[in-house]
Enzyme design. Structure first.
Site, PDB file in Angstrom:
ATOM      1  N   LYS A 172      45.017  48.431  46.522  1.00 25.34           N
ATOM      2  CA  LYS A 172      46.230  49.156  46.151  1.00 25.34           C
ATOM      3  C   LYS A 172      45.952  50.656  46.000  1.00 25.34           C
ATOM      4  O   LYS A 172      45.565  51.278  46.964  1.00 25.34           O
ATOM      5  CB  LYS A 172      46.830  48.530  44.899  1.00 25.34           C
ATOM      6  CG  LYS A 172      46.817  46.984  44.899  1.00 25.34           C
ATOM      7  CD  LYS A 172      47.721  46.382  45.948  1.00 25.34           C
ATOM      8  CE  LYS A 172      47.515  44.879  46.150  1.00 25.34           C
ATOM      9  NZ  LYS A 172      47.592  44.052  44.952  1.00 25.34           N
ATOM     10  N   TYR A 217      50.567  38.985  37.942  1.00 26.75           N
ATOM     11  CA  TYR A 217      50.491  38.958  39.403  1.00 26.75           C
ATOM     12  C   TYR A 217      50.500  37.493  39.858  1.00 26.75           C
ATOM     13  O   TYR A 217      49.719  36.679  39.348  1.00 26.75           O
ATOM     14  CB  TYR A 217      49.224  39.670  39.863  1.00 26.75           C
ATOM     15  CG  TYR A 217      49.031  39.650  41.353  1.00 26.75           C
ATOM     16  CD1 TYR A 217      49.845  40.428  42.177  1.00 26.75           C
ATOM     17  CD2 TYR A 217      48.084  38.846  41.953  1.00 26.75           C
ATOM     18  CE1 TYR A 217      49.689  40.404  43.554  1.00 26.75           C
ATOM     19  CE2 TYR A 217      47.918  38.823  43.332  1.00 26.75           C
ATOM     20  CZ  TYR A 217      48.732  39.605  44.119  1.00 26.75           C
ATOM     21  OH  TYR A 217      48.588  39.570  45.482  1.00 26.75           O
ATOM     22  N   ASP A 224      43.403  43.920  33.988  1.00 27.70           N
ATOM     23  CA  ASP A 224      43.717  44.188  35.389  1.00 27.70           C
ATOM     24  C   ASP A 224      44.385  45.568  35.429  1.00 27.70           C
ATOM     25  O   ASP A 224      45.525  45.736  35.005  1.00 27.70           O
ATOM     26  CB  ASP A 224      44.667  43.094  35.923  1.00 27.70           C
ATOM     27  CG  ASP A 224      45.000  43.280  37.406  1.00 27.70           C
ATOM     28  OD1 ASP A 224      44.880  44.410  37.909  1.00 27.70           O
ATOM     29  OD2 ASP A 224      45.416  42.295  38.044  1.00 27.70           O
ATOM     30  N   ARG A 281      24.341  40.386  51.439  1.00 31.20           N
ATOM     31  CA  ARG A 281      25.218  39.721  50.465  1.00 31.20           C
ATOM     32  C   ARG A 281      24.872  40.216  49.060  1.00 31.20           C
ATOM     33  O   ARG A 281      25.733  40.412  48.225  1.00 31.20           O
ATOM     34  CB  ARG A 281      25.085  38.191  50.553  1.00 31.20           C
ATOM     35  CG  ARG A 281      25.783  37.487  49.387  1.00 31.20           C
ATOM     36  CD  ARG A 281      26.119  36.013  49.591  1.00 31.20           C
ATOM     37  NE  ARG A 281      25.221  35.261  50.413  1.00 31.20           N
ATOM     38  CZ  ARG A 281      24.014  34.801  50.029  1.00 31.20           C
ATOM     39  NH1 ARG A 281      23.557  35.038  48.815  1.00 31.20           N
ATOM     40  NH2 ARG A 281      23.280  34.117  50.868  1.00 31.20           N
TER      41      ARG A 281
HETATM   42  C1  LIG Z   1      47.226  42.754  44.562  1.00 32.99           C
HETATM   43  C2  LIG Z   1      46.906  42.439  43.170  1.00 32.99           C
HETATM   44  C3  LIG Z   1      45.901  41.526  42.846  1.00 32.99           C
HETATM   45  C4  LIG Z   1      45.124  40.755  43.910  1.00 32.99           C
HETATM   46  O1  LIG Z   1      44.339  41.591  44.702  1.00 32.99           O
HETATM   47  P1  LIG Z   1      44.035  41.297  46.271  1.00 32.99           P
HETATM   48  O2  LIG Z   1      43.235  42.496  46.662  1.00 32.99           O
HETATM   49  O3  LIG Z   1      45.330  41.174  46.972  1.00 32.99           O
HETATM   50  O4  LIG Z   1      43.248  40.037  46.318  1.00 32.99           O
HETATM   51  C5  LIG Z   1      45.638  41.296  41.507  1.00 32.99           C
HETATM   52  N1  LIG Z   1      46.340  41.921  40.531  1.00 32.99           N
HETATM   53  C6  LIG Z   1      47.311  42.799  40.817  1.00 32.99           C
HETATM   54  C7  LIG Z   1      48.046  43.465  39.699  1.00 32.99           C
HETATM   55  C8  LIG Z   1      47.630  43.091  42.133  1.00 32.99           C
HETATM   56  O5  LIG Z   1      48.618  43.949  42.406  1.00 32.99           O
END
Ligand SMILES: *Cc1c(COP(=O)(O)O)cnc(C)c1O
Length: 379
Positions: A195, A98, A170, A46
């Protein structure tokens, strides 16, 4: 090292015990110690795992940071960051956000007394009046999801410094290939590695990347204490994915440009949201802070009827109807009923999220096939 070289080499070294060129999947929960406290920095998975360490170092290098911290999902990484705050602290956030982030902020952390305000940050001159003495964090998503608004990161960094708060970006939509927020003055970068970074729609993971050692230490404390850490197999998959990040992003950008131009010229399409279009509102800032415009875009249909959008969404053959984005394959989605369904309609419409808004994650297939697919679906 330049970007493509870092994508392949940063953070990784041949395995010392065998020479394996690929970082092994250290599928272990614990590590044998020579004597109590006498070990090589690994005690329990962890806290530390060598596959995760390699990935964290690679991510730090790609974002020009010093420390990377991986979490089980993108949401867990945001959760980890907000846990640095206390009841009464205020977060100023972009409004075109998001959906999961909006839900985490308003449904989970607001209950614990953290305050959130959501505003349009695309006009930097109108942000400062919303900062209060309690503001501890500016949360920025750029380009935003799903309207692809562009926020001036350098301008937000000036505000954050002036008001003594942290700036977090982000960077999921851009990826470090297109944009490095830390170089523009941000304190933290967040990624949904799910992504573009992993890029193959086969893993869910998140990360925070910072320069400051003290901030990294506080985040590592949360990472270990809350325990939302990813397993080594998933870390291996992301490490493998980022080795081709630069190649994939080049093609995402090329295909993005072709699809955006096609949509703009189509008689049934009303508006196209893609920062690469020279007359799009965020184009000038995007040109300054990004190295390309990516493969994410949205568009609305003339008349703005939900049924017309539904017809298009169920008619494409190559563009798969699915949540998520940033994989090699093209996806199509409907924010109002999918990713942003947790945002009330009234709030949604206020922020320009029309009923017919369709979001595309343009993949790395042959662009002409993608255009043909959209042409047939719109016809
Ligand atoms: C998908 C996404 C998230 C969340 O990420 P997860 O891996 O699905 O938990 C946060 N911000 C953006 C812009 C995203 O596209």
């Amino acid at each position: 090292m330049r970007f493509g070289t870092k994508a392949i080499h940063a953070g990784v070294a041949p395995d010392p015990s065998t020479g394996a060129i690929m970082t092994p999947i250290y599928q272990t929960s614990t590590y044998v110690q020579r004597g109590p406290g006498d070990h090589d920095g690994y005690e329990y998975s962890r806290t530390h795992n060598p596959t995760r360490t390699a990935l964290q170092n690679a991510l730090a290098a790609l974002e020009n940071g010093a420390h990377g911290l991986c979490f089980a999902t993108g949401m867990a990484s945001i959760d980890g960051l907000i846990k640095l705050l206390k009841p009464g602290d205020h977060v100023l956030s972009t409004n075109d956000l998001y959906g999961g982030t909006y839900r985490l902020f308003t449904r989970i952390f607001q209950e614990f007394g953290v305050k959130f305000t959501f505003i349009d940050m695309s006009d930097a001159s109108r942000v400062e009046p919303h900062i209060t003495p309690a503001t501890k964090l500016l949360w920025v998503e750029t380009p935003t999801n799903p309207l692809l608004r562009v926020i001036d990161i350098s301008a937000m960094a000036v505000l954050a410094k002036r008001h003594n708060c942290l700036l977090a970006v982000d960077n999921t939509f851009a990826s470090p290939y297109l944009q490095n927020p830390l170089d523009l003055g941000a304190d933290l970068v967040m990624h949904s590695l799910t992504k573009y970074m992993a890029g193959h729609s086969d893993v869910v993971m998140g990360a925070l990347i910072v320069k400051d050692a003290e901030l990294a230490e506080r985040l590592a404390y949360v990472q270990n204490s809350s325990g939302a850490t990813p397993g080594p197999m998933d870390c291996f998959l992301v490490l493998r994915g980022i080795k081709t990040l630069h190649l994939r992003m080049q093609r995402h950008c090329e295909n993005g440009a072709i699809v955006a131009e096609f949509l703009r010229a189509h008689p049934k399409v009303d508006r196209v949201y893609w920062p690469g279009l020279v007359d799009s509102p965020g184009h000038a800032i995007a040109k300054r802070q990004m190295r390309g415009f990516g493969g994410m875009m949205s568009f609305t249909l003339k008349g703005d009827h939900m049924q017309d959008a539904m017809r298009v969404l169920s008619s494409t053959e190559l563009f798969a109807l699915a949540e998520s984005l940033g994989g090699v394959e093209s996806l199509i989605g409907h924010p109002a009923s999918m990713t942003h369904a947790s945002i009330p309609r009234e709030e949604r419409m206020k922020n320009g999220l029309a009923d017919s808004l369709i979001r595309l994650s343009v993949g790395v297939e042959d662009a002409q096939d993608l255009v043909d697919d959209l042409k047939a679906a719109l016809g």
